[in-house]
Scaffold this motif. Sequence first.
Motif, mmCIF file in Angstrom:
data_model
loop_
_atom_site.group_PDB
_atom_site.id
_atom_site.type_symbol
_atom_site.label_atom_id
_atom_site.label_comp_id
_atom_site.label_asym_id
_atom_site.label_seq_id
_atom_site.Cartn_x
_atom_site.Cartn_y
_atom_site.Cartn_z
ATOM 1 N N LYS A 28 -25.423 16.030 39.055
ATOM 2 C CA LYS A 28 -24.363 15.168 38.537
ATOM 3 C C LYS A 28 -23.122 16.037 38.291
ATOM 4 C CE LYS A 28 -23.265 11.753 34.981
ATOM 5 N NZ LYS A 28 -23.663 11.155 33.682
ATOM 6 N N PRO A 29 -22.333 16.299 39.325
ATOM 7 C CA PRO A 29 -21.156 17.146 39.167
ATOM 8 C C PRO A 29 -20.105 16.500 38.280
ATOM 9 C CG PRO A 29 -21.157 16.147 41.337
ATOM 10 C CD PRO A 29 -22.481 15.811 40.708
ATOM 11 N N ASN A 30 -19.268 17.327 37.678
ATOM 12 C CA ASN A 30 -18.244 16.822 36.777
ATOM 13 C C ASN A 30 -17.016 17.714 36.870
ATOM 14 O OD1 ASN A 30 -16.957 15.343 34.755
ATOM 15 N ND2 ASN A 30 -18.785 15.275 33.453
ATOM 16 N N LEU A 31 -15.954 17.302 36.214
ATOM 17 C CA LEU A 31 -14.781 18.149 36.086
ATOM 18 C C LEU A 31 -15.132 19.413 35.308
ATOM 19 C CD1 LEU A 31 -12.226 15.355 35.228
ATOM 20 C CD2 LEU A 31 -11.862 17.032 37.045
ATOM 21 N N HIS A 32 -14.248 20.400 35.409
ATOM 22 C CA HIS A 32 -14.484 21.666 34.720
ATOM 23 C C HIS A 32 -13.231 22.062 33.962
ATOM 24 C CE1 HIS A 32 -16.728 25.201 33.870
ATOM 25 N NE2 HIS A 32 -15.898 26.025 34.496
ATOM 26 N N ALA A 33 -13.378 22.969 33.019
ATOM 27 C CA ALA A 33 -12.242 23.487 32.260
ATOM 28 C C ALA A 33 -12.393 24.985 32.084
ATOM 29 C CB ALA A 33 -12.144 22.800 30.906
ATOM 30 N N THR B 164 -19.468 22.569 25.201
ATOM 31 C CA THR B 164 -19.141 22.243 26.581
ATOM 32 C C THR B 164 -18.123 23.252 27.101
ATOM 33 O OG1 THR B 164 -17.283 20.847 25.957
ATOM 34 C CG2 THR B 164 -19.446 19.802 26.043
ATOM 35 N N CYS B 165 -17.799 23.143 28.377
ATOM 36 C CA CYS B 165 -16.790 24.041 28.934
ATOM 37 C C CYS B 165 -15.476 23.919 28.169
ATOM 38 C CB CYS B 165 -16.599 23.806 30.431
ATOM 39 S SG CYS B 165 -16.106 22.128 30.910
ATOM 40 N N ARG B 166 -15.086 22.687 27.824
ATOM 41 C CA ARG B 166 -13.800 22.512 27.138
ATOM 42 C C ARG B 166 -13.843 23.050 25.711
ATOM 43 N NH1 ARG B 166 -16.269 17.636 27.875
ATOM 44 N NH2 ARG B 166 -16.449 16.140 26.166
ATOM 45 N N ASP B 167 -15.005 22.969 25.043
ATOM 46 C CA ASP B 167 -15.139 23.554 23.709
ATOM 47 C C ASP B 167 -14.953 25.071 23.759
ATOM 48 O OD1 ASP B 167 -15.837 21.012 22.689
ATOM 49 O OD2 ASP B 167 -17.965 21.381 23.078
ATOM 50 N N LEU B 168 -15.585 25.699 24.738
ATOM 51 C CA LEU B 168 -15.509 27.156 24.861
ATOM 52 C C LEU B 168 -14.095 27.600 25.204
ATOM 53 C CD1 LEU B 168 -18.841 27.859 26.787
ATOM 54 C CD2 LEU B 168 -18.410 28.057 24.335
ATOM 55 N N VAL B 169 -13.368 26.804 25.999
ATOM 56 C CA VAL B 169 -11.993 27.154 26.340
ATOM 57 C C VAL B 169 -11.113 27.114 25.093
ATOM 58 C CG1 VAL B 169 -9.954 26.438 27.634
ATOM 59 C CG2 VAL B 169 -12.188 26.399 28.728
ATOM 60 N N VAL B 170 -11.285 26.117 24.260
ATOM 61 C CA VAL B 170 -10.472 26.011 23.046
ATOM 62 C C VAL B 170 -10.750 27.196 22.124
ATOM 63 C CG1 VAL B 170 -10.152 24.639 20.944
ATOM 64 C CG2 VAL B 170 -10.160 23.526 23.175
ATOM 65 N N LEU B 171 -11.995 27.619 22.024
ATOM 66 C CA LEU B 171 -12.313 28.803 21.220
ATOM 67 C C LEU B 171 -11.743 30.057 21.855
ATOM 68 C CD1 LEU B 171 -13.645 30.305 18.928
ATOM 69 C CD2 LEU B 171 -15.865 30.079 20.108
ATOM 70 N N PHE B 172 -11.853 30.190 23.177
ATOM 71 C CA PHE B 172 -11.261 31.328 23.888
ATOM 72 C C PHE B 172 -9.767 31.394 23.592
ATOM 73 C CE2 PHE B 172 -9.082 33.394 27.308
ATOM 74 C CZ PHE B 172 -9.929 34.362 27.830
ATOM 75 N N ALA B 173 -9.072 30.247 23.686
ATOM 76 C CA ALA B 173 -7.635 30.217 23.471
ATOM 77 C C ALA B 173 -7.284 30.615 22.050
ATOM 78 C CB ALA B 173 -7.091 28.827 23.786
ATOM 79 N N ASP C 154 -19.913 14.162 28.300
ATOM 80 C CA ASP C 154 -19.005 13.529 29.259
ATOM 81 C C ASP C 154 -17.702 13.061 28.639
ATOM 82 O OD1 ASP C 154 -20.708 13.922 31.393
ATOM 83 O OD2 ASP C 154 -21.695 11.980 31.186
ATOM 84 N N ALA C 155 -17.739 12.600 27.408
ATOM 85 C CA ALA C 155 -16.546 11.990 26.815
ATOM 86 C C ALA C 155 -16.191 12.687 25.505
ATOM 87 C CB ALA C 155 -16.777 10.505 26.584
ATOM 88 N N GLY C 156 -14.953 12.473 25.082
ATOM 89 C CA GLY C 156 -14.504 12.982 23.798
ATOM 90 C C GLY C 156 -13.694 14.255 23.924
ATOM 91 N N PRO C 157 -12.852 14.518 22.921
ATOM 92 C CA PRO C 157 -12.018 15.722 22.940
ATOM 93 C C PRO C 157 -12.852 16.964 22.672
ATOM 94 C CG PRO C 157 -11.798 14.608 20.841
ATOM 95 C CD PRO C 157 -12.651 13.713 21.699
ATOM 96 N N PRO C 158 -12.302 18.148 22.963
ATOM 97 C CA PRO C 158 -13.023 19.375 22.635
ATOM 98 C C PRO C 158 -13.143 19.553 21.125
ATOM 99 C CG PRO C 158 -10.805 19.867 23.412
ATOM 100 C CD PRO C 158 -11.018 18.416 23.635
#
Length: 280
Positions: free
Chosen positions: A212-217, A178-187, A161-165
């Motif tokens: 428990k829905p959450n934001l997505h990246a 997490t979704c944000r971790d995978l996006v940073v690797l994709f980028a 839930d918290a913290g940077p990618p």
Amino acid sequence: MRIQVHHSTQYLYDSPVFLEPHTFRLRPRDDGAQRLLSYRLDITPVPAGRSDCLDQDGNVAVEAWFDHKLTEWSIESEFAIETLRENPFDYVASTGMLALAPVYPESVAASLAPYMESSQPSAAVRQFAASAAAAAGGHTLEFLTVLNRRLFEGFGHEVRDAGPPHPPEVTLGLKTGTCRDLVVLFAAAARAVGIPTRFVSGYEAGAANQEKPNLHAWAEVYLQGGGWRGYDPSAGLAASTRHVAVAAAADPRLAAPITGTVRGSARSEMRFALAMQAGA
């Protein structure tokens, strides 16, 4: 698809703190892929002042400032939106886009420079990108599909839930994120082969069915002839009507829904709730 979202966030402190100015990026984009039907943002207690503006990446943002100490405050956003892009490949890429590394017109390349700049990728990230490029036969669109699928099929998917990618090298080593971790690797992998890429924060319609829905990246790449196009490594698919983009930036920190600092010494707690309805 019509999507409605009610998103609330509450911050609690065990002693009074002073809020420095904060930036809120919670208003969805209104563009060729999505039409914003209604939107509201409430901040409690009411700030001393607030200003609607465009940030450095063209995202709609609210800058708010405060004039007294507090022990709790909350943010509530609500919107209805219609997503429009049924076919995420409804474009004809320019000839220079077909092979890696894509060639952009000089004027366009200059404006895309921030989405290409990053720290030198590690040997492991370069090798990961090169392997996907080889599997795609050196073709740009095939590379994006291969990269997206490899991150979806070859990596574990978790919630944090918290913290940077995580840095891309960490996610690549762990083979999970997490979704944000995978996006940073994709980028990092896409930039390694010359494709401008940015980080997108928003919502995905599948959250409507989660306990428990959450934001997505997800990621967006720039392709001459198609503009910015989304790829979601958490789903292995190109972004279409199930995705609601809110903010995008080269640096994930500049696409965060809420940014700001507090002055004072206190233990803090964050609570959030997200309700979503999605239908035809």
